[in-house]
Design a protein around this motif. Structure first.
Motif, mmCIF file in Angstrom:
data_model
loop_
_atom_site.group_PDB
_atom_site.id
_atom_site.type_symbol
_atom_site.label_atom_id
_atom_site.label_comp_id
_atom_site.label_asym_id
_atom_site.label_seq_id
_atom_site.Cartn_x
_atom_site.Cartn_y
_atom_site.Cartn_z
ATOM 1 N N HIS A 5 -3.114 -6.452 2.986
ATOM 2 C CA HIS A 5 -4.237 -5.512 2.832
ATOM 3 C C HIS A 5 -5.376 -6.174 2.056
ATOM 4 O O HIS A 5 -5.133 -7.116 1.302
ATOM 5 N N CYS A 34 -4.606 1.293 9.034
ATOM 6 C CA CYS A 34 -3.807 1.329 7.799
ATOM 7 C C CYS A 34 -4.088 2.587 6.990
ATOM 8 O O CYS A 34 -5.138 2.718 6.362
ATOM 9 N N CYS A 37 -4.835 2.003 3.082
ATOM 10 C CA CYS A 37 -6.191 1.604 2.698
ATOM 11 C C CYS A 37 -7.202 2.699 3.008
ATOM 12 O O CYS A 37 -8.182 2.872 2.282
#
Ligand code: ZN
Length: 228
Positions: A5, A34, A37
């Motif tokens: 990430h 994701c 995130c």
């Protein structure tokens, strides 16, 4: 499962609008895939909005209690809401277009953040195919890089940074296996040799030509400029 990430400092810079378009798009592409995130970005955006609201809005009113109450009473909230509702800014519905790109006979959907960007013609070297994304950011070059099954990039290092966001497929290097959605940010001190067993498509951003480091690979340095 996504394992790589963006660092929190990058997410902060993204939310604050401090990143070049290429890196900003890289974070948006990753966040699309994701949930972790996405949540960090939402939380940090809220925090930034709250801070700037407190600084720029509340400070104007809360100088002195009586003044503040008078100032707030003076705001005509009905008008404010009418203005917002009538504003033409929010009427424009941008139709959601989906675009795809073909590599090696396989069609890939483009991440939506790339839909309005101009892509250059494809160029090939061996098992690598590259399409430049025209962002006109001088020494920062952004591309879609497709690697056919069994292909790879010879061991290399770079003077600047290299961001790779995996859009499809997988590849591995000395540090392990990377899968769809992984956000891999390397700098000049990292040396690696990515290989894709089953093929992959990546979004890449680099600000310096790759520099091949080993034996015969040194002869391949023109490929470094090609990938960069
Ligand atoms: Zn993430």
């Amino acid at each position: 499962m996504i394992n790589h990430h963006p660092k929190f400092e990058l997410i902060q810079a993204f939310v604050n609008g401090d990143l070049p378009a290429s890196l900003s798009a890289g974070i948006a592409i990753h966040a699309d895939m994701c949930a972790v995130c996405q949540q960090k970005i939402a939380q940090f955006t809220e925090q930034v909005a709250e801070n700037s609201f407190e600084e720029e809005f509340l400070d104007r009113f809360i100088v002195d209690d009586n003044d503040a109450l008078e100032s707030i009473a003076a705001i005509n909230f009905d008008h404010m809401i009418d203005d917002i509702v009538q504003s033409s800014d929010i009427d424009i519905a941008i139709p959601k277009t989906e675009k795809s790109i073909e590599f090696n006979g396989v069609k890939y959907m483009l991440p939506s953040v790339l839909n309005n960007m101009v892509l250059s013609k494809k160029a090939n070297i061996g098992k690598l195919t590259r399409t430049r994304i025209q962002l006109n950011e001088d020494e920062i070059h952004t591309s879609l890089l497709h690697i056919k099954p069994g292909g790879g990039v010879p061991e290399h290092t770079h003077k600047g940074f290299e961001l790779t966001v995996l859009l499809a497929g997988s590849f591995h290097d000395e540090s392990g296996e990377y899968v769809k959605g992984d956000f891999i940010m390397l700098d000049g001190s990292d040396q690696h040799h990515p290989v894709s067993t089953n093929g992959c498509l990546c979004y890449t951003v680099a600000n310096d030509a790759l520099h091949f480091t080993q034996g015969i690979n040194k002869l391949l340095n023109p490929i470094g400029s090609f990938i960069y």
